[in-house]
Design an enzyme around this catalytic site. Sequence first.
Site, PDB file in Angstrom:
ATOM      1  N   LEU A 292       0.813  -1.212   0.000  1.00 18.49           N
ATOM      2  CA  LEU A 292       0.000   0.000   0.000  1.00 18.49           C
ATOM      3  C   LEU A 292       0.850   1.267   0.000  1.00 18.49           C
ATOM      4  O   LEU A 292       0.311   2.366  -0.148  1.00 18.49           O
ATOM      5  CB  LEU A 292      -0.967  -0.006   1.189  1.00 18.49           C
ATOM      6  CG  LEU A 292      -1.992  -1.141   1.188  1.00 18.49           C
ATOM      7  CD1 LEU A 292      -2.897  -1.057   2.405  1.00 18.49           C
ATOM      8  CD2 LEU A 292      -2.827  -1.132  -0.089  1.00 18.49           C
ATOM      9  N   ARG A 293       2.168   1.139   0.228  1.00 22.09           N
ATOM     10  CA  ARG A 293       3.155   2.216   0.056  1.00 22.09           C
ATOM     11  C   ARG A 293       3.073   3.352   1.079  1.00 22.09           C
ATOM     12  O   ARG A 293       3.930   4.233   1.064  1.00 22.09           O
ATOM     13  CB  ARG A 293       3.067   2.826  -1.339  1.00 22.09           C
ATOM     14  CG  ARG A 293       3.218   1.843  -2.494  1.00 22.09           C
ATOM     15  CD  ARG A 293       4.539   1.116  -2.473  1.00 22.09           C
ATOM     16  NE  ARG A 293       4.783   0.336  -3.692  1.00 22.09           N
ATOM     17  CZ  ARG A 293       5.640  -0.657  -3.771  1.00 22.09           C
ATOM     18  NH1 ARG A 293       6.329  -1.020  -2.707  1.00 22.09           N
ATOM     19  NH2 ARG A 293       5.814  -1.306  -4.906  1.00 22.09           N
TER      20      ARG A 293
ATOM     21  N   ASP B  54       0.700  -9.892  -4.590  1.00 21.22           N
ATOM     22  CA  ASP B  54       1.957  -9.132  -4.501  1.00 21.22           C
ATOM     23  C   ASP B  54       1.798  -7.829  -5.267  1.00 21.22           C
ATOM     24  O   ASP B  54       2.706  -7.387  -5.981  1.00 21.22           O
ATOM     25  CB  ASP B  54       3.140  -9.949  -5.031  1.00 21.22           C
ATOM     26  CG  ASP B  54       4.485  -9.272  -4.790  1.00 21.22           C
ATOM     27  OD1 ASP B  54       4.551  -8.302  -4.002  1.00 21.22           O
ATOM     28  OD2 ASP B  54       5.489  -9.689  -5.407  1.00 21.22           O
TER      29      ASP B  54
ATOM     30  N   ASN C   1       9.912  -9.416  -9.081  1.00 21.07           N
ATOM     31  CA  ASN C   1      10.842 -10.207  -8.287  1.00 21.07           C
ATOM     32  C   ASN C   1      10.070 -11.071  -7.289  1.00 21.07           C
ATOM     33  O   ASN C   1       9.357 -10.527  -6.437  1.00 21.07           O
ATOM     34  CB  ASN C   1      11.801  -9.280  -7.535  1.00 21.07           C
ATOM     35  CG  ASN C   1      12.996 -10.012  -6.980  1.00 21.07           C
ATOM     36  OD1 ASN C   1      13.243 -11.164  -7.306  1.00 21.07           O
ATOM     37  ND2 ASN C   1      13.757  -9.344  -6.137  1.00 21.07           N
TER      38      ASN C   1
ATOM     39  N   HIS D  45       5.162 -15.670  -3.043  1.00 24.11           N
ATOM     40  CA  HIS D  45       5.323 -15.796  -4.501  1.00 24.11           C
ATOM     41  C   HIS D  45       6.239 -16.951  -4.934  1.00 24.11           C
ATOM     42  O   HIS D  45       7.292 -16.736  -5.541  1.00 24.11           O
ATOM     43  CB  HIS D  45       5.806 -14.482  -5.121  1.00 24.11           C
ATOM     44  CG  HIS D  45       6.791 -13.686  -4.306  1.00 24.11           C
ATOM     45  ND1 HIS D  45       7.969 -14.196  -3.807  1.00 24.11           N
ATOM     46  CD2 HIS D  45       6.750 -12.389  -3.905  1.00 24.11           C
ATOM     47  CE1 HIS D  45       8.609 -13.257  -3.143  1.00 24.11           C
ATOM     48  NE2 HIS D  45       7.899 -12.156  -3.186  1.00 24.11           N
TER      49      HIS D  45
ATOM     50  N   ASN E 127       7.351  -2.900   3.868  1.00 24.56           N
ATOM     51  CA  ASN E 127       8.496  -2.203   3.261  1.00 24.56           C
ATOM     52  C   ASN E 127       8.088  -0.785   2.896  1.00 24.56           C
ATOM     53  O   ASN E 127       8.089  -0.362   1.748  1.00 24.56           O
ATOM     54  CB  ASN E 127       9.033  -2.971   2.052  1.00 24.56           C
ATOM     55  CG  ASN E 127       7.987  -3.269   0.994  1.00 24.56           C
ATOM     56  OD1 ASN E 127       6.790  -3.267   1.280  1.00 24.56           O
ATOM     57  ND2 ASN E 127       8.435  -3.539  -0.216  1.00 24.56           N
TER      58      ASN E 127
END
EC number: 3.5.2.3
Length: 434
Positions: free
Chosen positions: A66-67, A308, A281, A235, A97
């Site tokens: 969600l940043r 993701d 990634n 993932h 992150n």
Amino acid sequence: MLITNARTLGAGTSDSLEATQILVADGKVKAIVTGRADAPQQTDARVIDVQGALVTPGLVDIHVHLREPGETHKETIATGTAAAARGGWTTVCAMPNTVPDPHTPQLLAQVQELIREHAVINVHAYSPITRGLTSDDVVDIIAQAEAGAVGFSNDGKGVQKAGTMWRAMQLAAQVNRPVATHAEDESIKGEGVINEGEASARLDLPGIHRLAETVQVARDALIAEATGAHYHLCHASTVESMRILRRAQADGVNMSAEATPHHLLLTDADIPADDANWKVNPPLRSQLDAAAVLEGLNDGTISAIATDNAPHTDPEKHCSFRTGAFGLVTNEHSFALLYTHLVRTGKLSLRRLVELLTTGPADLYHLDAGRLSVGVPADLAAYALDSQSLIDPAAFVGMGHNNPFVNTPVQGDCVLTLCGGRVVNWQPTLGPQN
């Protein structure tokens, strides 16, 4: 609110659908009537005719970005949860992150307050495994769990030190929270930006060898066995990872995994050019890898599909693999993509797809979500299985446009999402309602 002309999966194991009407009141499911029975009587109800759409429990995504805080130029909690709702997701778990990462109870509480203020669906927050997503300095896992962390993850970075992972899993086992890992050995990854193979050679780009993922999965399987912790592989993307997971599960290790739509539906052979919109990634792998992940869905080795979802700005993605950011967005059309390319082609049953998007992830993380029954919160979604549409980035609700499925025709677009009885997504194909 009375939802009429719906279809739901019937009892049993087949994909047969039955006519259904659902009455919602006070934010909960009050009645579900199937077959030819009359609709529940509620004369003051707002009626929503979903015109034969499939209705499922609200989807559960245990892996989103969600940043916020720190990177609101890419996404916000408001836009990110609205995008999730557009795809039928009503519960998501937000990766840590962010800037800063929520490595203390105080920082985690700040994220939770932002969620309360701005989210339109249910959001659970991860704690990082380590402060700053490094390979040292394990957070106070006991305190973070007490503060409400849904799990622990350094997603985006692999934990490079086995001792750090060992300490983290020892503590996570005590609080019964999953350790959700981005398995990647940086000494093997090096400067790689794409799967090492045919595409990396064709595009003259530095490759990421598959061992970068699998050596950490093998290491972590042994640590999970020794500690009894719940180890969750984010993932999963390689044949070898699937083999390790299957073997560990057979040995009684508490290991689970998720698959992403892009690792199921795309391979490195699909990458048309040196275009970072295809950069993710772990990278898109081979056809053999995609087939192995799909097999894992069908045989139960993998029990969740997660997006993701990783929004980035256009300049970060409209460039070369060498300079672009890792990550894709798919959550606004995940169900439609998977229904179109897996269910309609006979590779996965509709019932199994719904399980992988609802009860599977909810049960893994012990979440009160992913079910549609009388008395539960009215979290549900409706999908137009018989209508075709195009994935158009100009219509995206989220801020990211980095989607390799642009202009792909799909069936099963999400046309209605309710969360706690509130309409949080309504597509105009349904037309006016009373």
